[in-house]
Design an enzyme around this catalytic site. Structure first.
Site, short mmCIF file in Angstrom:
data_model
loop_
_atom_site.label_atom_id
_atom_site.label_comp_id
_atom_site.label_asym_id
_atom_site.label_seq_id
_atom_site.Cartn_x
_atom_site.Cartn_y
_atom_site.Cartn_z
N LYS A 199 0.96 -1.07 0.18
CA LYS A 199 0.02 0.10 0.17
C LYS A 199 0.47 1.28 0.01
CE LYS A 199 -3.49 -2.48 2.90
NZ LYS A 199 -1.90 -2.88 3.97
N HIS B 42 -3.32 3.61 0.64
CA HIS B 42 -3.76 3.05 2.09
C HIS B 42 -4.85 3.83 2.95
CE1 HIS B 42 -1.52 0.64 5.65
NE2 HIS B 42 -2.46 0.98 6.15
N1 NDP Z 1 -5.71 -1.40 5.01
C1 NDP Z 1 -5.95 -0.34 7.07
O1 NDP Z 1 -5.71 0.83 7.34
C2 NDP Z 1 -5.51 -1.47 7.73
C3 NDP Z 1 -5.62 -3.04 7.32
N2 NDP Z 1 -5.44 -3.65 8.11
C4 NDP Z 1 -4.88 -5.07 7.65
O2 NDP Z 1 -6.14 -5.46 8.57
C5 NDP Z 1 -5.15 -7.53 8.59
C6 NDP Z 1 -5.64 -7.76 10.21
O3 NDP Z 1 -6.05 -6.22 10.98
P1 NDP Z 1 -5.76 -6.56 12.44
O4 NDP Z 1 -5.85 -5.01 13.11
O5 NDP Z 1 -4.22 -7.11 12.66
O6 NDP Z 1 -6.17 -7.56 13.90
P2 NDP Z 1 -6.97 -8.94 13.57
O7 NDP Z 1 -8.62 -8.24 13.43
O8 NDP Z 1 -6.65 -9.72 12.43
O9 NDP Z 1 -6.95 -9.17 15.03
C7 NDP Z 1 -5.45 -9.62 14.94
C8 NDP Z 1 -5.40 -10.72 16.36
O10 NDP Z 1 -6.16 -11.31 16.51
C9 NDP Z 1 -4.85 -12.70 17.43
N3 NDP Z 1 -5.95 -13.88 17.12
C10 NDP Z 1 -5.67 -14.08 15.22
N4 NDP Z 1 -6.48 -15.34 14.98
C11 NDP Z 1 -7.18 -15.37 16.22
C12 NDP Z 1 -7.27 -16.89 16.47
N5 NDP Z 1 -7.84 -17.99 16.23
N6 NDP Z 1 -7.83 -17.14 18.34
C13 NDP Z 1 -7.08 -16.25 19.10
N7 NDP Z 1 -6.93 -14.41 18.52
C14 NDP Z 1 -6.65 -15.08 17.51
C15 NDP Z 1 -3.88 -12.10 16.90
O11 NDP Z 1 -3.14 -12.91 17.70
P3 NDP Z 1 -2.31 -13.88 17.42
O12 NDP Z 1 -1.05 -12.89 16.17
O13 NDP Z 1 -1.07 -13.91 18.69
O14 NDP Z 1 -2.28 -15.20 16.91
C16 NDP Z 1 -4.00 -10.75 17.10
O15 NDP Z 1 -3.83 -9.98 18.06
C17 NDP Z 1 -3.31 -6.64 9.47
O16 NDP Z 1 -2.53 -7.47 10.32
C18 NDP Z 1 -3.64 -5.31 8.13
O17 NDP Z 1 -3.05 -6.40 7.16
C19 NDP Z 1 -5.60 -3.12 9.66
C20 NDP Z 1 -5.43 -2.30 10.05
C21 NDP Z 1 -6.20 -1.14 8.81
O1 LIG Z 2 -3.00 -1.74 10.23
C1 LIG Z 2 -2.97 -0.37 9.48
O2 LIG Z 2 -2.65 -0.96 7.94
C2 LIG Z 2 -3.74 1.08 9.10
O3 LIG Z 2 -3.58 2.15 8.81
C3 LIG Z 2 -2.93 1.37 10.98
O4 LIG Z 2 -2.13 2.12 11.42
C4 LIG Z 2 -4.04 1.24 11.58
O5 LIG Z 2 -4.70 1.90 10.62
C5 LIG Z 2 -3.94 1.47 12.85
O6 LIG Z 2 -3.57 0.61 13.55
C6 LIG Z 2 -4.12 2.49 14.17
O7 LIG Z 2 -3.62 2.76 15.49
#
Ligand code: NDP
Ligand SMILES: O=C(O)C(=O)[C@@H](O)[C@H](O)C(=O)CO
Length: 277
Positions: free
Chosen positions: A76, A109
């Site tokens: 992104k 992004h």
């Molecule tokens: N475009 C944007 O602005 C954004 C994009 N993203 C993207 O989205 C992805 C996913 O979102 P994210 O914010 O990471 O949150 P998620 O909703 O994917 O949750 C992740 C959390 O859940 C835990 N988890 C995952 N699987 C399980 C399970 N089966 N049981 C219990 N706990 C679990 C993980 O821990 P563990 O690793 O220990 O399993 C971690 O703490 C990001 O990694 C990123 O790639 C996120 C935010 C903003």
């Molecule tokens: O994870 C992403 O892609 C984001 O844009 C993050 O910065 C997200 O918005 C975040 O973690 C804010 O606390």
């Protein structure tokens, strides 16, 4: 190995219905976690310049036994690299860090409306696609109005809009608009970052009824909505659990019950006001 079904994007590309989020997967442990996901069946990886892990993602793609052509790498463009020529350069820099010849899906992004350059950035992404640097192009955190602006200015409809989406924030209106335009919805934070969501009564009861875990119920809800969820997990067993949601289904009533948890965004991520550089 789990087989994750695909859908076809508006540009003809096959796109998995579940992918791996990689935010915070960094260093050797991060790269190992991504390799584990690929070996267990994941084919879509979600990275970003701002995750500072493109090197690890590229390394995992090379280390895994999965052929490169079967993997879709997403990155992104960050806010500080908005603009037409800046976007093309940003993509070239990402390719260098990834060590890949092509990025499969590239997104803007955040729109950062006060900067006023997302349409120019989109023009740069179209050029990058024409140059063969990226295969599919899309956006993230775009509203209906912003999507309309891109399409009116360029006649190019984004393949994907990646937005905050989980049972607390089901994005019903935006998903309907995506369907009208042929944009694939992608859900970020699909598990609401393991908040109290996984112990909500409706989720726990459905998990018991279907003999599945609460996480699988939530991820199957995304599948039923027609959105590609990208749960992040560093743990191979939880990665497999998250991908294993294609052997059962939820009824329309069950989907509606889960969507009834709606209460709004969980973080301050309104794209009209939240900006990231
Ligand atoms: N475009 C944007 O602005 C954004 C994009 N993203 C993207 O989205 C992805 C996913 O979102 P994210 O914010 O990471 O949150 P998620 O909703 O994917 O949750 C992740 C959390 O859940 C835990 N988890 C995952 N699987 C399980 C399970 N089966 N049981 C219990 N706990 C679990 C993980 O821990 P563990 O690793 O220990 O399993 C971690 O703490 C990001 O990694 C990123 O790639 C996120 C935010 C903003
Ligand atoms: O994870 C992403 O892609 C984001 O844009 C993050 O910065 C997200 O918005 C975040 O973690 C804010 O606390």
């Amino acid at each position: 190995m789990i087989s994750i079904p695909t859908v076809t994007l508006n540009d003809g590309v096959s796109f998995p219905q579940i992918g791996l989020g990689t935010y915070n997967l960094r260093g050797a442990d991060g790269s190992d976690a991504i390799v584990a996901a690929l070996e267990s069946g994941y084919r879509l990886l979600d990275s970003a310049v701002n995750y500072e892990n493109e090197r690890e993602v590229g390394e995992a793609v090379r280390r895994s036994s999965v052929p490169r052509d079967e993997i879709l790498v997403t990155s992104k463009i960050p806010g500080r690299e908005h603009g037409r020529t800046e976007a093309v350069q940003s993509i070239r820099d990402s390719l260098g860090r990834l060590g890949l010849e092509r990025i499969d899906l590239h997104l803007i992004h955040w729109p950062n409306p006060s900067v006023g350059k997302y349409v120019d950035t989109w023009r740069g992404m179209i050029e990058a696609r024409e140059q063969g640097l990226v295969r599919s192009i899309g956006v993230s955190n775009f509203t209906e109005e912003m999507l309309t602006e891109l399409v009116e200015a360029t006649n190019v409809v984004p393949a994907v809009n990646q937005v905050e989406l989980h049972p607390y924030f089901p994005q019903t209106a935006l998903r309907a608009f995506h369907d009208e335009l042929g944009i694939r919805t992608e859900s970020w934070s699909p598990l609401a970052r393991r908040s109290e969501l996984l112990s909500e009564r409706v989720i726990v009861q459905l998990a018991e009824a279907h003999d599945r875990t609460p996480t699988q119920i939530v991820l199957r809800w995304h599948v039923e909505l027609g959105s590609t969820a990208i749960p992040k997990s560093a743990d191979p067993a939880r990665q497999r659990e998250n991908a294993d949601v294609f052997g059962f289904s939820l009824s329309a009533d069950e989907v509606a019950e889960i969507s009834g948890l709606e209460r709004g965004r969980l973080w301050d991520g309104d794209p009209l006001t939240h900006e990231e550089m």
